[in-house]
Write a protein that holds these residues in place. Sequence first.
Motif, PDB file in Angstrom:
ATOM      1  N   LEU A  98     -16.946  12.359 -12.277  1.00  0.00           N
ATOM      2  CA  LEU A  98     -16.022  11.385 -11.694  1.00  0.00           C
ATOM      3  C   LEU A  98     -16.523  10.902 -10.352  1.00  0.00           C
ATOM      4  N   LYS A  99     -16.215   9.666 -10.054  1.00  0.00           N
ATOM      5  CA  LYS A  99     -16.445   9.144  -8.710  1.00  0.00           C
ATOM      6  C   LYS A  99     -15.456   8.020  -8.466  1.00  0.00           C
ATOM      7  N   LEU A 100     -15.276   7.682  -7.217  1.00  0.00           N
ATOM      8  CA  LEU A 100     -14.356   6.597  -6.881  1.00  0.00           C
ATOM      9  C   LEU A 100     -14.854   5.306  -7.511  1.00  0.00           C
ATOM     10  N   ALA A 101     -13.925   4.503  -8.004  1.00  0.00           N
ATOM     11  CA  ALA A 101     -14.284   3.232  -8.638  1.00  0.00           C
ATOM     12  C   ALA A 101     -14.569   2.151  -7.602  1.00  0.00           C
ATOM     13  N   ARG A 102     -14.102   2.342  -6.397  1.00  0.00           N
ATOM     14  CA  ARG A 102     -14.396   1.417  -5.292  1.00  0.00           C
ATOM     15  C   ARG A 102     -14.426   2.213  -3.998  1.00  0.00           C
ATOM     16  N   PRO A 103     -14.879   1.646  -2.917  1.00  0.00           N
ATOM     17  CA  PRO A 103     -14.965   2.407  -1.671  1.00  0.00           C
ATOM     18  C   PRO A 103     -13.611   2.981  -1.251  1.00  0.00           C
ATOM     19  N   ALA A 104     -13.661   4.162  -0.634  1.00  0.00           N
ATOM     20  CA  ALA A 104     -12.432   4.835  -0.200  1.00  0.00           C
ATOM     21  C   ALA A 104     -11.605   3.956   0.733  1.00  0.00           C
ATOM     22  N   ALA A 105     -12.256   3.134   1.528  1.00  0.00           N
ATOM     23  CA  ALA A 105     -11.530   2.257   2.450  1.00  0.00           C
ATOM     24  C   ALA A 105     -10.736   1.186   1.708  1.00  0.00           C
ATOM     25  N   ALA A 106     -11.088   0.932   0.453  1.00  0.00           N
ATOM     26  CA  ALA A 106     -10.409  -0.096  -0.344  1.00  0.00           C
ATOM     27  C   ALA A 106      -9.339   0.492  -1.262  1.00  0.00           C
ATOM     28  N   ILE A 107      -9.081   1.784  -1.147  1.00  0.00           N
ATOM     29  CA  ILE A 107      -8.042   2.461  -1.934  1.00  0.00           C
ATOM     30  C   ILE A 107      -6.970   2.939  -0.968  1.00  0.00           C
ATOM     31  N   THR A 108      -5.721   2.616  -1.265  1.00  0.00           N
ATOM     32  CA  THR A 108      -4.620   2.990  -0.365  1.00  0.00           C
ATOM     33  C   THR A 108      -3.678   3.990  -1.023  1.00  0.00           C
ATOM     34  N   LEU A 109      -2.824   4.565  -0.206  1.00  0.00           N
ATOM     35  CA  LEU A 109      -1.780   5.437  -0.737  1.00  0.00           C
ATOM     36  C   LEU A 109      -0.912   4.692  -1.750  1.00  0.00           C
ATOM     37  N   ALA A 110      -0.646   3.424  -1.503  1.00  0.00           N
ATOM     38  CA  ALA A 110       0.158   2.643  -2.448  1.00  0.00           C
ATOM     39  C   ALA A 110      -0.536   2.571  -3.806  1.00  0.00           C
ATOM     40  N   ASP A 111      -1.851   2.348  -3.818  1.00  0.00           N
ATOM     41  CA  ASP A 111      -2.596   2.299  -5.076  1.00  0.00           C
ATOM     42  C   ASP A 111      -2.458   3.605  -5.844  1.00  0.00           C
ATOM     43  N   ILE A 112      -2.582   4.711  -5.133  1.00  0.00           N
ATOM     44  CA  ILE A 112      -2.538   6.029  -5.771  1.00  0.00           C
ATOM     45  C   ILE A 112      -1.149   6.329  -6.311  1.00  0.00           C
ATOM     46  N   VAL A 113      -0.130   6.107  -5.488  1.00  0.00           N
ATOM     47  CA  VAL A 113       1.251   6.367  -5.919  1.00  0.00           C
ATOM     48  C   VAL A 113       1.608   5.497  -7.119  1.00  0.00           C
ATOM     49  N   GLU A 114       1.242   4.228  -7.085  1.00  0.00           N
ATOM     50  CA  GLU A 114       1.574   3.339  -8.200  1.00  0.00           C
ATOM     51  C   GLU A 114       0.810   3.698  -9.468  1.00  0.00           C
ATOM     52  N   ALA A 115      -0.376   4.278  -9.334  1.00  0.00           N
ATOM     53  CA  ALA A 115      -1.131   4.701 -10.509  1.00  0.00           C
ATOM     54  C   ALA A 115      -0.388   5.792 -11.277  1.00  0.00           C
ATOM     55  N   VAL A 116       0.370   6.607 -10.557  1.00  0.00           N
ATOM     56  CA  VAL A 116       1.079   7.725 -11.170  1.00  0.00           C
ATOM     57  C   VAL A 116       2.546   7.396 -11.448  1.00  0.00           C
ATOM     58  N   GLU A 117       3.182   6.699 -10.517  1.00  0.00           N
ATOM     59  CA  GLU A 117       4.624   6.455 -10.602  1.00  0.00           C
ATOM     60  C   GLU A 117       5.007   5.084 -11.143  1.00  0.00           C
ATOM     61  N   GLY A 118       4.079   4.157 -11.159  1.00  0.00           N
ATOM     62  CA  GLY A 118       4.412   2.776 -11.484  1.00  0.00           C
ATOM     63  C   GLY A 118       4.793   2.039 -10.215  1.00  0.00           C
ATOM     64  N   PRO A 119       5.259   0.811 -10.343  1.00  0.00           N
ATOM     65  CA  PRO A 119       5.587   0.004  -9.160  1.00  0.00           C
ATOM     66  C   PRO A 119       6.611   0.701  -8.261  1.00  0.00           C
ATOM     67  N   ILE A 120       6.432   0.535  -6.968  1.00  0.00           N
ATOM     68  CA  ILE A 120       7.323   1.161  -5.988  1.00  0.00           C
ATOM     69  C   ILE A 120       8.604   0.339  -5.903  1.00  0.00           C
ATOM     70  N   ALA A 121       9.707   0.957  -6.306  1.00  0.00           N
ATOM     71  CA  ALA A 121      11.031   0.340  -6.235  1.00  0.00           C
ATOM     72  C   ALA A 121      12.016   1.466  -5.927  1.00  0.00           C
ATOM     73  N   LEU A 122      12.701   1.352  -4.807  1.00  0.00           N
ATOM     74  CA  LEU A 122      13.582   2.436  -4.385  1.00  0.00           C
ATOM     75  C   LEU A 122      14.898   2.483  -5.143  1.00  0.00           C
TER      76      LEU A 122
END
Length: 136
Positions: free
Chosen positions: A65-89
Amino acid sequence: MRLSNMADYAVLTMTAAARHCGGARVAAAQLADETGLPVPTVQKLVSRLTAAGLLRSSRGAGGGLKLARPAAAITLADIVEAVEGPIALAPCGDSASGDCAHEAGCVARPHWALVSTAVRGALADVPLTRLTEGAR
């Protein structure tokens, strides 16, 4: 309000993967070892993170495994949405929901989208590089 354990574990897994971002590939078992998470959990997360385009996986000798793009281009929002889906409170924060019996007279409904956008924006302001700096 809390993130699920899986979202938290996804952040840990991506932070561990980012520490290997010098181009070297890393095995899911190694990420599990580095994070202290069970291998099956990391494998499940790797599947979701790969499907979301955050990790790249290759098989065979020299695979891993390796990052698909540079770490600077990946955010917490990207990671959370990958697991949880769109952020909606709130369920009604999504304009297409229609699953609340009180929707017609609700004074809070118009504001949930704004709040969800603000939370997503705060998560999007934290790049993966910031997390790896704290881990050193």
